[in-house]
Design a protein around this motif. Sequence first.
Motif, short mmCIF file in Angstrom:
data_model
loop_
_atom_site.label_atom_id
_atom_site.label_comp_id
_atom_site.label_asym_id
_atom_site.label_seq_id
_atom_site.Cartn_x
_atom_site.Cartn_y
_atom_site.Cartn_z
N VAL A 77 0.84 -1.20 0.00
CA VAL A 77 0.00 0.00 0.00
C VAL A 77 0.88 1.25 0.00
O VAL A 77 0.60 2.21 -0.72
N PHE A 78 1.94 1.24 0.79
CA PHE A 78 2.86 2.38 0.82
C PHE A 78 3.48 2.62 -0.55
O PHE A 78 3.56 3.75 -1.02
N LEU A 79 3.90 1.54 -1.21
CA LEU A 79 4.49 1.68 -2.55
C LEU A 79 3.47 2.17 -3.57
O LEU A 79 3.79 2.96 -4.45
N LEU A 80 2.23 1.72 -3.44
CA LEU A 80 1.18 2.09 -4.39
C LEU A 80 0.73 3.53 -4.22
O LEU A 80 0.65 4.28 -5.19
N ILE A 81 0.44 3.92 -2.99
CA ILE A 81 -0.16 5.24 -2.76
C ILE A 81 0.88 6.33 -2.55
O ILE A 81 0.82 7.38 -3.18
N VAL A 82 1.84 6.09 -1.68
CA VAL A 82 2.78 7.15 -1.32
C VAL A 82 3.86 7.35 -2.37
O VAL A 82 4.11 8.46 -2.82
N LEU A 83 4.51 6.26 -2.76
CA LEU A 83 5.62 6.38 -3.70
C LEU A 83 5.22 6.27 -5.16
O LEU A 83 6.03 6.53 -6.05
N LYS A 84 3.98 5.85 -5.42
CA LYS A 84 3.46 5.70 -6.79
C LYS A 84 4.36 4.80 -7.65
O LYS A 84 4.59 5.06 -8.83
#
Length: 111
Positions: A77-84
């Motif tokens: 989720v962090f890679l998907l939303i925050v770091l795109k």
Amino acid sequence: MKSFSIYKTIYFIGIVFVFLGGYRLIKQLPFGDVIFAIGMVLYSGVQIKMLFYKSVKEWTTFEYLKLAVNVLFLLSVFLLIVLKIELWHYPFVLGILVDFFANILRRIKKS
């Protein structure tokens, strides 16, 4: 018991959001990533909260694997939303595989 019912409701709402968001991601519809991320945070958050009801000293291999699975889900989720980052699905799939084998391990130990 009432708090357990609330956690169960949040858990199943998270699962519904994961499926809805996943469908929207596959069909490339808007807000699929946000719905998926909300579902994963709800799902993983409830599982981590339920893990910590039990003392860490009493944990078995299964509980450690479940914690690793939920951390991998939150990382995706962090890679998907925050770091795109487009490679967010690697920790997600790894988490699914670890969860699958953790459940098999638990069934083997019960036998």
